[in-house]
Design a protein around this motif. Structure first.
Motif, PDB file in Angstrom:
ATOM      1  N   GLU A 193      39.250 112.250   6.400  1.00  0.00           N
ATOM      2  CA  GLU A 193      40.008 113.424   5.945  1.00  0.00           C
ATOM      3  C   GLU A 193      41.054 113.012   4.926  1.00  0.00           C
ATOM      4  OE1 GLU A 193      38.106 116.540   7.695  1.00  0.00           O
ATOM      5  OE2 GLU A 193      39.936 116.727   6.497  1.00  0.00           O
ATOM      6  N   SER A 239      45.165 118.033   9.685  1.00  0.00           N
ATOM      7  CA  SER A 239      43.918 117.441  10.215  1.00  0.00           C
ATOM      8  C   SER A 239      43.746 115.999   9.804  1.00  0.00           C
ATOM      9  CB  SER A 239      42.688 118.238   9.718  1.00  0.00           C
ATOM     10  OG  SER A 239      42.779 119.559  10.076  1.00  0.00           O
ATOM     11  N   LYS A 245      42.320 110.161  11.158  1.00  0.00           N
ATOM     12  CA  LYS A 245      41.055 110.603  10.565  1.00  0.00           C
ATOM     13  C   LYS A 245      41.029 110.134   9.114  1.00  0.00           C
ATOM     14  CE  LYS A 245      39.559 114.792  11.921  1.00  0.00           C
ATOM     15  NZ  LYS A 245      39.611 116.231  12.160  1.00  0.00           N
TER      16      LYS A 245
END
Lengths: 288, 523
Positions: free
Chosen positions: B94, B59, B91
């Motif tokens: 993250e 992710s 991201k």
């Protein structure tokens, strides 16, 4: 008759010496014997005014008469018109003093003339120069016998127009020790009585001075202010020691947090974490 | 910029230079299609595919359709039917969250014991796994003793939202046996935490009836929920350090309130939490009490609630007769404020802190007034003020008094801009964390050099080694335990021991700095 006149003048001078601004005509009339006619009273006023023993002031639309000390009156008698003018302006400024530039504007005197007048007044010990802590470059004048106000001197925390850091620090440490040693929160009065009992300060410290000291300690984060209900139901401000600690405030615990050149640090720069001497020293200091 | 460099270093550290390089390109260039990415990264398509697959699994990158904006996570999205152009986006948040993984693992240990710790660690290390695969990996590594116990615990963690569904996978029945390959064959799924998106999945029917595909749910450690738990722990810490009267009962009461609001407290931007009832708080406190002999009474609860509601603290507010809300905005601000105060105290001393508080209290003041109020010698106060201005903790505004804007006739007012202060602190924290990471890497390299074998450098020839295994091999602790010290000389042993201590120091410092980052950014 002459002795009666002298006695009546003494009565007037005594009556006019009370109060900071003097007394009104009515008050003097009440203190004089009843047989003194208004004309006689006026004559007495004029005689005293002429000799400089009485001063006439206008306040709130009323006339006030104030006694002038004989010594000062004798000095004022010898003054020229310009000197008298300058003196009256300085007297009007009270214990806050008046700037020489303001004097020049009000009296409309040339600088050289004003300087000469002020020098004469200083020699006769009628006025004195001083400097304000707020405006160190401005020279102020006030009457010789007056004490400058707190605004001008800065209060007990200032000595010779400079902040007396040592004196403040001593009071600070003693107050902090007292608060930390107390089992419960303390009031300003308790702090004041403790500090006074120590005899550290030669001049008397006011309630406001202790409040400003405690406020500084609040700004430093070593003391906090609370409000408690007193016996009579009103809320009283009390102070107790505190320590504002946060386990999440960790940036200052690593060398990079307190590094003076962290903005110049980069991975491939001259200052870099790979060769940083602060980090190396930190590692060595924490070696087990 | 420090944020992106830090993210790149984190990815480098956890996965390798290849993945860090790709992440850097994505984070600095914005969304890119696969072709654009191959072009700007100067890497072969194979390597880009490999790196993207890993980053998608963890992710760290998301993929979405260019026209519709529909997000989907695909291991090989370049193979998706339909031909829509797919864009990839880094991201960054993250990536930064990876610094917090040790705390998540510790949190799992606190709540679920050793087994929970193992399960959480497996999920964090591997990104996404099916239910059975999580257990399988634990058993195969020898970390889980009983699969039944692990099974029931994992169910509990899912119910209590420590673990959440991250997507779906369609497996052929013979692909379910291999745990390493199973995580790589996702077709299309959406993240359950993205509430704005509808869950989508396709049922792909194979033409061959004997190889029918099964839909398998994939799980991940719910970092957003665990972040929420950590956030509440930060609030609890603050309350414990602030309140001195009856602190044990107050802490217990506040903990109970926080555990009741935790499940609904999703929005970090809200000013207050959802309301809780007094009776519910009492029940929660009693259930959390270690023994029945320490039963909490209603009077004790009321006293604790009154202390929390005091005007001085105002950590909770009463609504109606028996409901309470947590003042989240106030708690967050107070935490940030404390962090700022501690930093200013360390960098600029008591005099700097005094000036800071003075400016906060008085608003905008002239330098002259400030020097009077600060009760400091003029030179000291001026020096501190300008040092804080250089660090961005105070600001100065020029107010011209004449139309010609002459500076000699202008007023210069000093004040504190809290949002700018927090921003500066955050960037400073990023930079400090980056420096710790770089230093850690240097120490690791030094360690490898001393040991004499290239333990930490992973071969670029990744085709011979499964990607996930290669990434797992990067954990130095595993390697350290396999080193044979018997053959080393005394001097070498001492040096290695010192290096290990220093490595430990930096690892702990990174965790502590992450706490600071969390306090400013994620609270």
């Amino acid at each position: 008759m002459a002795t009666d006149k002298i006695k009546l003048e003494e009565i007037i001078l005594k009556a006019a010496s009370v109060g900071p601004y003097g007394v009104t005509d009515e008050e003097i009339r009440n203190s004089l014997p009843e047989n003194v006619a208004p004309n006689d009273r006026l004559e007495l006023y004029n005689s005293l005014l002429q000799r400089g023993r009485l001063q006439l002031k206008k306040l709130h639309g009323k006339l006030f008469y104030q006694t002038v000390e004989e010594q000062i009156a004798n000095k004022l008698q010898a003054l020229t018109a310009e000197e008298r003018l300058v003196y009256s302006q300085i007297e009007g400024a009270g214990n806050k003093g008046i700037w020489t530039r303001d004097l020049r504007n009000i009296c409309r005197l040339q600088q050289t003339q004003l300087t000469k007048v002020l020098k004469n007044l200083e020699l006769k010990k009628l006025v004195k120069p001083f400097k304000s802590v707020k405006l160190k470059n401005k020279k102020l004048y006030m009457l010789y016998d007056l004490e400058p106000s707190v605004d001008v001197t800065g209060g007990p925390w200032y000595y010779n127009q400079e902040f007396d850091a040592e004196f403040f620090d001593i009071l600070y440490q003693q107050t902090l020790r007292f608060i930390r040693g107390s089992s419960s929160a303390v009031t300003v009065e308790q702090v004041a009585s403790y500090i006074t009992s120590l005899g550290i300060s030669k001049e008397k410290l006011e309630h406001g001075d202790f409040e400003s000291l405690l406020q500084t300690m609040i700004y430093d984060g070593v003391v906090e202010k609370l409000y408690q209900r007193s016996n009579n139901g009103s809320s009283v401000a009390v102070y107790r020691s505190c320590r504002h600690f946060s386990p999440f405030a960790t940036l200052g615990d690593v060398p990079c947090g307190i590094c003076p050149v962290y903005k110049s640090c980069s991975i491939h720069g001259v200052i870099s974490p790979s060769n940083c001497v602060y980090l190396q020293r930190w590692e060595q200091s924490l070696d087990f | 910029m420090e944020k992106y460099i830090l993210c790149q270093e984190i990815i480098n550290f956890h996965f390798g230079e290849l993945y860090g390089h790709l992440f850097w390109k994505l984070s600095t260039c914005g969304s890119c299609s696969f072709r654009e990415l191959v072009k700007i990264s100067d890497l072969s398509a194979t390597k880009v595919k490999q790196a993207l697959a890993v980053l998608l699994q963890h992710s760290l990158v998301c993929a979405y359709e260019k026209d519709s904006g529909r997000v989907f996570f695909v291991n090989k999205p370049w193979n998706v039917e339909g031909g829509e152009e797919i864009l990839f986006e880094a991201k960054v948040e993250e990536a930064l969250l990876r610094l917090r993984f040790p705390r998540f693992i510790q949190l799992s240990r606190e709540y679920y014991g050793e087994t929970g710790e193992v399960l959480c660690q497996i999920l964090l290390e591997r990104g996404l796994l099916s239910f059975e695969d999580v257990i399988q990996v634990g058993i195969s590594q020898g970390k889980l003793k009983s699969s039944a116990a692990a099974d029931s615990l994992l169910h509990r963690m899912i119910e209590e939202r420590f673990v959440s569904v991250g997507g779906y996978e369609y497996r052929e029945s013979d692909a379910a046996a291999d745990p390493f390959k199973s995580g790589m064959k996702r077709k299309r799924w959406t993240n359950e935490d993205d509430v704005s998106l509808d869950r989508e999945y396709d049922e792909v029917e194979s033409t061959d009836e004997s190889r029918k595909k099964l839909q398998v749910e994939l799980y991940r450690a719910s970092t957003s929920f665990m972040n929420r738990v950590l956030r509440h722990e930060a609030f609890l810490d603050l309350v414990v350090h602030t309140i001195r009267e009856n602190s044990r009962m107050v802490a217990s009461c506040f903990r109970a309130i926080l555990s009741l609001v935790r499940k609904e407290d999703e929005c970090f931007e809200s000013e207050q939490s959802v309301p809780v009832q007094r009776d519910a708080v009492l029940d929660e406190m009693r259930s959390q009490a270690p023994s029945s002999s320490e039963l909490v009474t209603v009077d004790q609860l009321n006293e604790a609630l009154n202390i929390l509601q005091e005007e001085r603290c105002h950590f909770i507010s009463g609504i109606g007769a028996s409901s309470y809300v947590v003042e989240i905005r106030k708690l967050s601000q107070l935490l940030k404020q404390r962090a700022a105060e501690q930093l200013i105290l360390k960098r600029h001393g008591t005099s700097g802190l005094r000036i800071f508080h003075l400016l906060q209290d008085k608003g905008a003041v002239e330098q002259r007034q400030l020097l009077e109020l600060a009760m400091l010698p003029g030179a000291t106060a001026r020096e501190r003020l300008y040092a804080m201005f250089r660090d961005g903790y105070v600001v100065v505004n020029e107010i011209p008094s004449s139309s010609d804007y002459k500076s000699s006739r202008s007023f210069f007012l000093w004040s504190v801009d809290m949002s700018r202060l927090f921003q500066n602190m955050l960037f400073h924290a990023y930079k400090a964390t980056l420096n710790m990471l770089i230093r850690l890497k240097t120490l690791h390299a030094e360690f490898s050099r001393l040991v004499g074998s290239n333990l930490y450098c992973v071969s670029e020839d990744v085709e011979n080694l499964p990607v996930q295994q290669e990434i797992l091999e990067r954990h130095l602790s595993t390697q350290m335990s396999s080193i044979n010290y018997n053959a080393a000389s005394m001097e070498l042993k001492e040096q290695l021991e010192k290096l290990q201590q220093r490595i430990g120091l930096y690892e702990v410092s990174i965790l502590r700095l992450d706490k600071n980052i969390m306090c400013i950014r994620d609270i």
